[in-house]
Design an enzyme around this catalytic site. Structure first.
Site, short mmCIF file in Angstrom:
data_model
loop_
_atom_site.label_atom_id
_atom_site.label_comp_id
_atom_site.label_asym_id
_atom_site.label_seq_id
_atom_site.Cartn_x
_atom_site.Cartn_y
_atom_site.Cartn_z
N ASP A 63 -20.89 62.92 -41.53
CA ASP A 63 -19.63 62.94 -42.28
C ASP A 63 -18.45 62.72 -41.33
OD1 ASP A 63 -19.72 65.40 -41.04
OD2 ASP A 63 -19.41 66.59 -42.86
N SER A 64 -18.75 62.52 -40.02
CA SER A 64 -17.74 62.06 -39.08
C SER A 64 -17.25 60.66 -39.48
CB SER A 64 -18.28 62.05 -37.65
OG SER A 64 -19.52 61.38 -37.59
N ASP A 102 -25.60 63.42 -43.83
CA ASP A 102 -24.86 64.68 -44.00
C ASP A 102 -24.52 64.92 -45.46
OD1 ASP A 102 -24.46 66.08 -41.64
OD2 ASP A 102 -22.75 64.86 -41.00
N LYS A 132 -28.60 66.77 -43.80
CA LYS A 132 -28.11 67.80 -42.86
C LYS A 132 -27.02 68.62 -43.56
CE LYS A 132 -25.59 66.79 -39.00
NZ LYS A 132 -24.29 67.45 -39.28
N GLU A 134 -24.34 72.12 -42.94
CA GLU A 134 -23.74 73.01 -41.94
C GLU A 134 -23.77 74.45 -42.44
OE1 GLU A 134 -19.78 71.71 -40.95
OE2 GLU A 134 -20.46 69.68 -40.44
N GLU A 201 -23.70 72.44 -32.04
CA GLU A 201 -22.51 71.71 -31.57
C GLU A 201 -21.58 72.63 -30.77
OE1 GLU A 201 -20.70 69.24 -34.53
OE2 GLU A 201 -18.92 68.83 -33.30
O1 KIV Z 1 -20.92 64.14 -38.60
C1 KIV Z 1 -21.36 64.05 -37.43
O2 KIV Z 1 -21.16 63.04 -36.73
C2 KIV Z 1 -22.11 65.17 -36.91
C3 KIV Z 1 -22.47 65.13 -35.45
C4 KIV Z 1 -21.27 65.45 -34.64
C5 KIV Z 1 -23.61 66.00 -35.14
O3 KIV Z 1 -22.40 66.09 -37.60
#
Ligand code: KIV
Length: 283
Positions: A63-64, A102, A132, A134, A201
C-alpha cells in the site's frame, strides 16, 4: 542480462535455476534450510516483469503505492479498488515470484466479516497468492477468518504505516521493553493463528533476530537488521527513483532518478533541436 553477470550470480547462489512458482510452503522451507528470502514491492506490470525475471522470491503489492505511485503523504488514502488495480497489473507480469497484496487501511479493521469479504474480493479479482495485514493480537479474529477461507496471510509488525497517526512519528519502534514484549507476543500470536510469514519494520536488529529465532515462519525485515530470514525494500527507493527519503536502512542499488532525468532532458533537447526523429526513425 550479461553472460558474465549470470555466471557471477550463479556462483553466488542467488540466481534461481528453479523456475517453479514460489509458494508460501516453499518460503517456510527456505527458512528451515537457512536460505534468505528476497522481497521487493512492485505496483505495475512492467516493473513486476523485470523484478520477477531478476530472480526475486516475493513481490509485495504494497500500500506504499499510495506514497510512491499516487504522491500521498501516508498509506491511508489508498482504496481497495486501487489496490486491486495495482495487484492485477503486477500478477500479469509475474511467472515465478509469490505475489502478496496489502489489504488497505479500513478494509479489515471494522469486523471479521468485512475483512474476509474484502480479502476474497482481492483474491478473486487479482489472482494474487496471499495478503498482508498490519497489526498484532487485535487483528487475530480477522486473520483467522481470512485463513479459514483458505487465504494465506503475511503479518506486519513494528512500524506499521497504517497506524502512523497513532505513532505520530516514523522513528524506530519497540525500543522500550513493554513495546518489545508486545511485539514478541504479537508475533507468536500471528504464527499460532497460521500466518506464513511476518514483516518486521524499523525495529532494533537484536529484537528482530530474537523473533526470527523464536518463530518457525520466515521473518522479513525492513530496517530490522541482518538477523531476519529475508529482506524487503520499496522498489522505487532501492532503485534511487525517489529523492528526499534516506533512512539508515535504505541501500540504493541504482540512481534511476539521475538516469531518467538525463534521458528525458536529452529527449527534450533532441525534439527542440529537430534531431528526433531522424530519417531511420520515420516511415
Ligand atoms: O507497503 C509497503 O511497501 C510495505 C513494505 C514497506 C513492507 O508494507
Amino acid at each position: 542480462m550479461q553472460k558474465d553477470t549470470i555466471r557471477r550470480r550463479k556462483m553466488a547462489g542467488y540466481l534461481v535455476e528453479d523456475q517453479r512458482k514460489v509458494t508460501t510452503h516453499r518460503l517456510v522451507q527456505m527458512k528451515a534450510e537457512g536460505k534468505k528470502i528476497a522481497m521487493l514491492t512492485s505496483y505495475d506490470y512492467t516493473t513486476a516483469s523485470i523484478t520477477d525475471a531478476a530472480g526475486i522470491d516475493v513481490i509485495l503489492v504494497g500500500d506504499s503505492a499510495s506514497n510512491v505511485m499516487a504522491g500521498n503523504w501516508t498509506t491511508l488514502p489508498i482504496t481497495l479498488d486501487q489496490m486491486i488495480y495495482h495487484a492485477k497489473s503486477v500478477v500479469r507480469g509475474v511467472k515465478r515470484a509469490l505475489v502478496v497484496c496489502d489489504m488497505p487501511f479500513g478494509s479489515y479493521q471494522v469486523n471479521e466479516t468485512e475483512a474476509v469479504t474484502n480479502a476474497i474480493r482481492i483474491m478473486k479479482e487479482t489472482h494474487c497468492d496471499a495478503l498482508k495485514l498490519e497489526g498484532g493480537v487485535e487483528i487475530i479474529p480477522a486473520v483467522k477468518k481470512i485463513l479459514d477461507a483458505g487465504i494465506p496471510i503475511c503479518g506486519h509488525l513494528g512500524l506499521t504505516p497504517q497506524a502512523i497517526n497513532k505513532f505520530g512519528t516514523y522513528t524506530v519502534r519497540a525500543k522500550e521493553e513493554a513495546e518489545a514484549q508486545k511485539l514478541i507476543s504479537d508475533a507468536h500470536a500471528l504464527e499460532e493463528a497460521g500466518c506464513f510469514a511476518i514483516v518486521l519494520e524499523k525495529i532494533p536488529a537484536k529484537l528482530a533476530r530474537q523473533v526470527a529465532q523464536e518463530l518457525t515462519i520466515p521473518i522479513i525485515g525492513i530496517g530490522a537488521g541482518n538477523g531476519c530470514d529475508g529482506q524487503v525494500l520499496v522498489i522505487s527507493d532501492m532503485l534511487g527513483m525517489t529523492r528526499g527519503f534516506s533512512p539508515k536502512f535504505l541501500r540504493r542499488y541504482a540512481d534511476l532518478n539521475t538516469i531518467m532525468t538525463d534521458a528525458i532532458g536529452h529527449y527534450v533537447e533532441d525534439v527542440k533541436e529537430g534531431t528526433f526523429p531522424n530519417e531511420k526513425e520515420q516511415y
